[in-house]
Structures are given as C-alpha cells and as structure tokens.
Design a protein around this motif. Sequence first.
Motif, PDB file in Angstrom:
ATOM      1  N   ARG A 208       0.576  -1.206   0.086  1.00 65.07           N
ATOM      2  CA  ARG A 208       0.012  -0.055   0.103  1.00 65.07           C
ATOM      3  C   ARG A 208       0.787   1.121  -0.202  1.00 65.07           C
ATOM      4  O   ARG A 208       0.620   2.385  -0.690  1.00 65.07           O
ATOM      5  N   ASP A 209       1.915   1.060   0.662  1.00 68.96           N
ATOM      6  CA  ASP A 209       2.731   2.378   0.860  1.00 68.96           C
ATOM      7  C   ASP A 209       3.506   2.703  -0.588  1.00 68.96           C
ATOM      8  O   ASP A 209       3.997   3.962  -0.870  1.00 68.96           O
ATOM      9  N   GLN A 210       3.581   1.748  -1.620  1.00 67.85           N
ATOM     10  CA  GLN A 210       4.280   1.804  -2.836  1.00 67.85           C
ATOM     11  C   GLN A 210       3.216   2.485  -3.624  1.00 67.85           C
ATOM     12  O   GLN A 210       3.491   2.873  -4.880  1.00 67.85           O
ATOM     13  N   VAL A 211       1.778   2.636  -3.410  1.00 68.89           N
ATOM     14  CA  VAL A 211       0.809   3.189  -4.348  1.00 68.89           C
ATOM     15  C   VAL A 211       0.710   4.457  -4.179  1.00 68.89           C
ATOM     16  O   VAL A 211       0.681   5.059  -3.189  1.00 68.89           O
ATOM     17  N   LYS A 212       0.906   5.076  -5.609  1.00 70.75           N
ATOM     18  CA  LYS A 212       0.734   6.580  -5.738  1.00 70.75           C
ATOM     19  C   LYS A 212      -0.661   7.029  -5.878  1.00 70.75           C
ATOM     20  O   LYS A 212      -1.129   8.095  -5.433  1.00 70.75           O
ATOM     21  N   LEU A 213      -1.590   6.229  -6.712  1.00 71.95           N
ATOM     22  CA  LEU A 213      -2.691   6.592  -7.372  1.00 71.95           C
ATOM     23  C   LEU A 213      -3.446   5.325  -7.841  1.00 71.95           C
ATOM     24  O   LEU A 213      -2.917   4.241  -8.255  1.00 71.95           O
ATOM     25  N   LEU A 214      -4.737   5.532  -7.390  1.00 73.91           N
ATOM     26  CA  LEU A 214      -5.860   4.400  -8.167  1.00 73.91           C
ATOM     27  C   LEU A 214      -6.804   5.163  -9.026  1.00 73.91           C
ATOM     28  O   LEU A 214      -7.176   6.019  -8.661  1.00 73.91           O
ATOM     29  N   SER A 215      -7.132   4.316 -10.118  1.00 75.94           N
ATOM     30  CA  SER A 215      -7.705   4.909 -11.047  1.00 75.94           C
ATOM     31  C   SER A 215      -9.150   4.200 -11.028  1.00 75.94           C
ATOM     32  O   SER A 215      -9.408   3.032 -11.265  1.00 75.94           O
ATOM     33  N   LEU A 226      -3.900   0.549 -10.500  1.00 71.80           N
ATOM     34  CA  LEU A 226      -2.933   1.354  -9.678  1.00 71.80           C
ATOM     35  C   LEU A 226      -1.650   1.723  -9.977  1.00 71.80           C
ATOM     36  O   LEU A 226      -0.833   0.818 -10.867  1.00 71.80           O
ATOM     37  N   VAL A 227      -1.266   3.092 -10.027  1.00 66.64           N
ATOM     38  CA  VAL A 227      -0.108   3.688 -10.396  1.00 66.64           C
ATOM     39  C   VAL A 227       0.855   3.615  -9.199  1.00 66.64           C
ATOM     40  O   VAL A 227       0.436   4.333  -8.079  1.00 66.64           O
ATOM     41  N   MET A 228       2.188   3.140  -9.286  1.00 68.07           N
ATOM     42  CA  MET A 228       2.965   2.822  -8.267  1.00 68.07           C
ATOM     43  C   MET A 228       3.843   4.053  -8.150  1.00 68.07           C
ATOM     44  O   MET A 228       4.079   4.671  -9.109  1.00 68.07           O
ATOM     45  N   LYS A 229       4.604   4.332  -7.166  1.00 67.01           N
ATOM     46  CA  LYS A 229       5.478   5.422  -6.945  1.00 67.01           C
ATOM     47  C   LYS A 229       6.794   5.213  -7.698  1.00 67.01           C
ATOM     48  O   LYS A 229       7.509   6.269  -7.950  1.00 67.01           O
TER      49      LYS A 229
END
Length: 283
Positions: A208-215, A226-229
């Motif tokens: 979860r900590d690596q997730v930047k954005l959910l579309s 999921l767009v990752m960092k």
Amino acid sequence: MAKKNVTKIDPRKELSPYLNHVSNQKKKKKNTKVSTSLSKLHLQRRKSLSKNLGIILGFSIIAILCFGYYISPLANINSVQVTGAPDLSAKEVVESSGMEVRDKVFDYLFKNKKLTNNLTAKYPEVKSAAVSVKGLNNLVIQIHEYETIGYIKDGTKYRKILSNGKIGSQALLWDNINQDKPIFIGYNQRVSLKSDLKLFNSLDAEFRDQVKLLSGSTRRKTQIILVMKDGNVVIGNVATLKNKIKYYNAIKAKAGKNALIDLEIGAFSRPLSTSEKKAYGIS
C-alpha cells in the motif's frame, strides 16, 4: 505440773492493717487508671471533633469559593481553542459545538459525549472530541480524527478518504494534503470506490505504501488500476488481485521501470507507451 499461759492472737486483726493497705493501694491504682482512660477518651474526642470541624470548614470554604467563581464573570467562556483538526475551520467547529461566550466554563466539562455528537453530525472526519480548561475561563476542544487512508479528487481539489469509509467534509488544495497517501481519481460512483477501497485496505501495508494513485476510469467495473510510486502501473481484477499481488516484486524486477504489469487474467508485463505514461501522469 504448772500450766503455761497461752496468748490468743486473732490473725484477721493482725493482718487487717496490711490487707487494708493493699486494698487502698489497689483502689488508688484503679481510680488512677479510670481517670487516665477518661482523660485520654476526652482528648481523643476533642481531636476527632476538631478534625471533623476542620474538614467541614474546609469543604465549606471550597464550596463558597466555587460558587462565587461560578456566578462571577470569570466563569464565563472567554475563548475557545480547537486542536487536532488543522483542516477544519476553528470558528465553524465552535459554532457547531453549540458553545457561546455567555455560557459557563463548567457547563461543558462533563458534556464530551454531547460535544462529540454535535461535531460528528457535521464532520465525518471527527471520531471524538473532549473539552479541557486552560487558565480560568479558556476552553480547549481536542478533536480526534479518523485515519486518512488516501484522497479522492474532487474537481481541482481533494477530499480525505477516511478509515471509516466516509469522505471528508473539506475540499483541500494539493499543497495541503499528505502527498505520501494515494490519490483516488475517476471515481464518480461511490459503489466502485467502496469496493476498490475495501480491496486496497486488505493489501499488505508494504505494498500500500508503494501506491501513488488508484484510477476508477477502467474498462470494466471489476477492473482496478494502480499507479505505483516507482513509475509502474498494475492492472488487476478486484476479486483476484489480493492473491496475485505476491508476484508483483518478482515481475517488477524483470520488467524494470515504467512497465505495465497485468495481473488481471494471467501475469505478464510490457513497457508503457508514451500515451499511457501521459494518461497516468508518469514522466
């Protein structure tokens, strides 16, 4: 043979002075003991009475001082400070709490439940609230908020997604949000947001900590993006992604940076196209 004269001695008469002396001594000791006991009893009673009178007098003085303070202008609320909710308007919080300047300070010290009910009715982010006194007549409202899971984009601003599943009341600018938290975009339907949020919360904290954005702008309702960092994009199915996410690190190591990792049906990856990078905000 001549008879000897025998003198008769009465033992009681002979012992009488001694017995009387002993008896008198016992009476004296007994009287002394009784007198001493009575003196001690009177002393203890006087001490107990003095102690009780002191306690009653002390409580009476405190009660008089408290009553005098309560009816004086010093007991009126002078100011109210709001802490623990930096995104909420302190003025609006005070108004929603029901407090007024002419009210008494003590009237709110034992009404934390009522205060919490008043604030939670207006602010979804408020979990509980408590009041304390600062100085003589300054109140402090300490607010405890629900944890922020992420933010949902609302036009050009963002609202908190709370751990209780509700959306925060405040529309925040980009500079005012915690940018380490994921952003949920394209979620016009609350149903899809609810299912994606439930899935997101079920994933390991490390992922979860690596997730930047959910579309929410997906081709199918069951799809999640999921767009990752690290610049990668993960596509999955809401029903199966939790079980497949364990393959992410191994696939990422082979795919490198800026890759699309598709876990929806199988498990494969490919480089992102220029248009896809633009669409997902990856530079």
